[in-house]
Design a protein around this motif. Structure first.
Motif: not given
Length: 195
Positions: A94-102
Motif C-alpha cells: 500500500c501507499t504510505a500517507a505521503d504517497g510513497s510505498f509503505d
C-alpha cells in the motif's frame, strides 16, 4: 533486456533471449472481467501479451545455427514444440500517507516454474523451421508470454494498492520431445530480471 544463452546439451544451439515485463502502475486496480482499458486482465481471441491491469512479461527467443542442424539439412520440419517456464516474484503493498510505498505493508507472491503460454503457433518447432526456410536472411525462435491473475488485497482507507515490482528468474525453454530437427535441448537464463 537481452541475454545470450547456450543450450545445456553438448553441441546445442545458442539462443538470444529477449524479455519485457509489465508492472501495472501507478496503482494496482485490476478488473478480472475487463478486456480493454487500464484495468484489463482478460485476454480475447488472438491477444498474446501481459495486460495493463494484471501485468506480466513476454519472452522471445532467436535460435542461432538452425540451418546447420542435420535434420534441417535433410529437409525435415520438426515435430512437437517448445515449452517455457519461469520463476516469478511480485511485490505488493500500500501507499504510505505521503504517497510513497509503505514497506511495512508489503508482501510477495511467488511462483515456481510457471508455464508460459505460446504466442499463437510460434511455439511450434515446425513454425520455427518453416520460418527459417521461408526467409534465409533472418533467424527465428519461439515466442511466449505470461499474463498474471489478479491478486486480491486491501489497504487502509485513503491508501492505494500498489505493485512495487516484478522479479523473474530461471527462464527455461526446452524442446520436450525428441524431434527430427532439434532433438532434446534446454536453455536456461537464471537472472534475476527486475521491472
Amino acid at each position: 533486456m537481452t541475454v545470450e544463452v547456450r543450450a545445456e546439451e553438448p553441441g546445442g544451439l545458442a539462443l538470444t533471449l529477449k524479455h519485457e515485463g509489465l508492472v501495472p502502475r501507478p496503482v494496482y486496480d485490476p478488473d478480472p472481467g475487463a478486456i480493454s482499458g487500464p484495468r484489463q486482465c482478460g485476454l480475447i481471441y488472438h491477444h498474446y501479451y501481459p495486460t495493463s491491469g494484471c501485468g506480466g512479461f513476454t519472452v522471445s527467443a532467436t535460435l542461432h545455427g538452425v540451418r546447420e542442424l542435420p535434420g534441417y539439412i535433410a529437409g525435415n520440419y520438426g515435430s512437437g514444440g517448445f515449452d517455457a517456464y519461469a520463476d516469478t516474484a511480485r511485490t505488493f503493498g500500500c501507499t504510505a500517507a505521503d504517497g510513497s510505498f509503505d514497506w511495512g505493508s508489503s508482501f510477495v507472491v511467488r511462483t515456481t516454474q510457471t508455464t508460459l503460454s505460446h504466442v499463437y503457433y510460434q511455439g511450434g518447432a515446425n513454425w520455427v523451421v518453416g520460418a527459417h526456410r521461408s526467409d534465409p536472411t533472418r533467424e527465428f525462435g519461439p515466442y511466449f508470454f505470461l499474463n498474471f491473475a489478479p491478486v486480491d488485497f486491501t489497504c487502509p482507507e485513503g491508501r492505494s494498492k500498489v505493485q512495487y515490482g516484478l522479479k523473474v528468474s530461471n527462464i527455461t525453454i526446452s524442446t520436450p520431445e525428441e524431434n527430427d530437427v532439434f532433438g532434446k535441448m534446454t536453455w536456461r537464463a537464471e537472472g534475476p530480471f527486475y521491472w
